[in-house]
Design an enzyme around this catalytic site. Structure first.
Site: not given
Ligand code: A3P
Length: 292
Positions: A46, A101, A131
């Site tokens: 995010k 990630h 988010s």
């Protein structure tokens, strides 16, 4: 309900989606062979991953109109640890663009050779958290989504994919000397998209003529990405129609956290994070009206 137990598994200190990858695959990535021409977008979730994926893709492909127009972002800049489309990463033609990630300690060993390029995008963690919370509406049913208060506790404790925001950012930054890395923030991209695209181009050694640059910037604005089905992850909305009127490209601004966090929650967040954030070099801003 503890979602982390149902949808996530923990491996070597990080959480992963159990429906999308395995511990064995994550382990195999340590030996993943890196090419000089590889480019990695590294983000905590995010933080502007899809945005940067699109910019990269535009710089390398669309801007030059070389025939990738109809390919969605997750194919053009696929996830290293989630090979969603069963692509042959090893034999992909260069330049290979990847997103990840993965926390610092789990990335391919070879990436530390400084040969490939890494673009690290950071975003102020209050907006990241909000988010992230809203993102759950795309992947979970209403009953499965925790109350915001519960999610806040989990976020602060690092019990979310992939791990604690502070640890993630701190580890990547503290090991920056091992990489050929550009740090950029969501906030600077939002405040100065053209300048940010230029900064990314300079790092990549790409010189775009003014017209192509204009196209890249234009196609990377929130408004245009929202309606661009190659870049707006609309397929997630179709794949998993959990809730109506929920979009991956949601608000796309700085400071939306104020619409979700109460004063008490914001203070709790500050007490847990703000002091430790002083060691980070990023110039986050917390409101769209602040100067960068
Ligand atoms: P919001 O939920 O605050 O709107 P990621 O891709 O890392 O999952 O990040 C998603 C966040 O980036 C979402 O934030 C999304 O709206 C925002 N985003 C995506 N493209 C953007 C753009 N062109 N401009 C601004 N924000 C963008």
């Amino acid at each position: 309900m503890d979602l982390s137990k149902e949808f996530l598994f923990k491996h070597k200190g990080a959480y992963f989606r159990s429906d999308l990858t395995t511990a064995e695959y994550i382990d195999s990535l340590e030996d993943f062979e890196i090419r000089d021409s590889d480019v990695f977008v590294v983000t905590y979730p995010k933080s502007g991953t899809a945005w940067t994926q699109n910019i990269l893709s535009l710089i390398y492909h669309e801007g030059h109109r070389d025939g990738t127009e109809n390919m969605v972002t997750k194919i053009r800049v696929p996830w290293l640890e989630y090979n969603l489309d069963k692509m042959d990463y090893v034999n992909r033609p260069s330049p290979r663009l990847f997103s990840t990630h993965l926390p610092y300690h789990l990335i391919p060993r070879d990436l530390k050779s400084k040969r490939a390029k890494v673009i690290y995008v950071a975003r102020n963690p209050k907006d990241v958290m909000v988010s992230y919370f809203h993102f759950f509406k795309l992947i979970y049913t209403t009953e499965q989504i925790p109350e915001f208060n519960v999610f806040l506790e989990r976020f602060l404790a690092g019990a979310v994919l992939p791990c604690s925001w502070l640890d993630y950012v701190g580890d990547w930054y503290n090991h920056r000397d091992e990489f050929n890395i550009l740090f950029i923030t969501y906030e600077e991209m939002k405040k100065d998209l053209r300048g940010s695209v230029l900064k990314i181009c300079k790092f990549l050694g790409k010189q775009l003529d003014e017209k192509v640059l204009d196209t890249v910037v234009e196609m990377a604005t929130f408004e245009n990405m929202k309606t661009d089905c190659r870049a707006n992850y609309v397929q997630m909305e179709h794949d998993q129609p959990k809730q109506d009127n929920v979009h991956f490209l949601r608000k796309g601004t700085i400071g939306d956290w104020k619409n979700t966090l109460t004063v008490a929650q914001s203070e709790k967040f500050d007490n847990a994070f703000k002091e430790k954030m002083k060691d980070l070099p990023f110039r986050f801003i917390w409101d769209i009206n602040e100067d960068i």
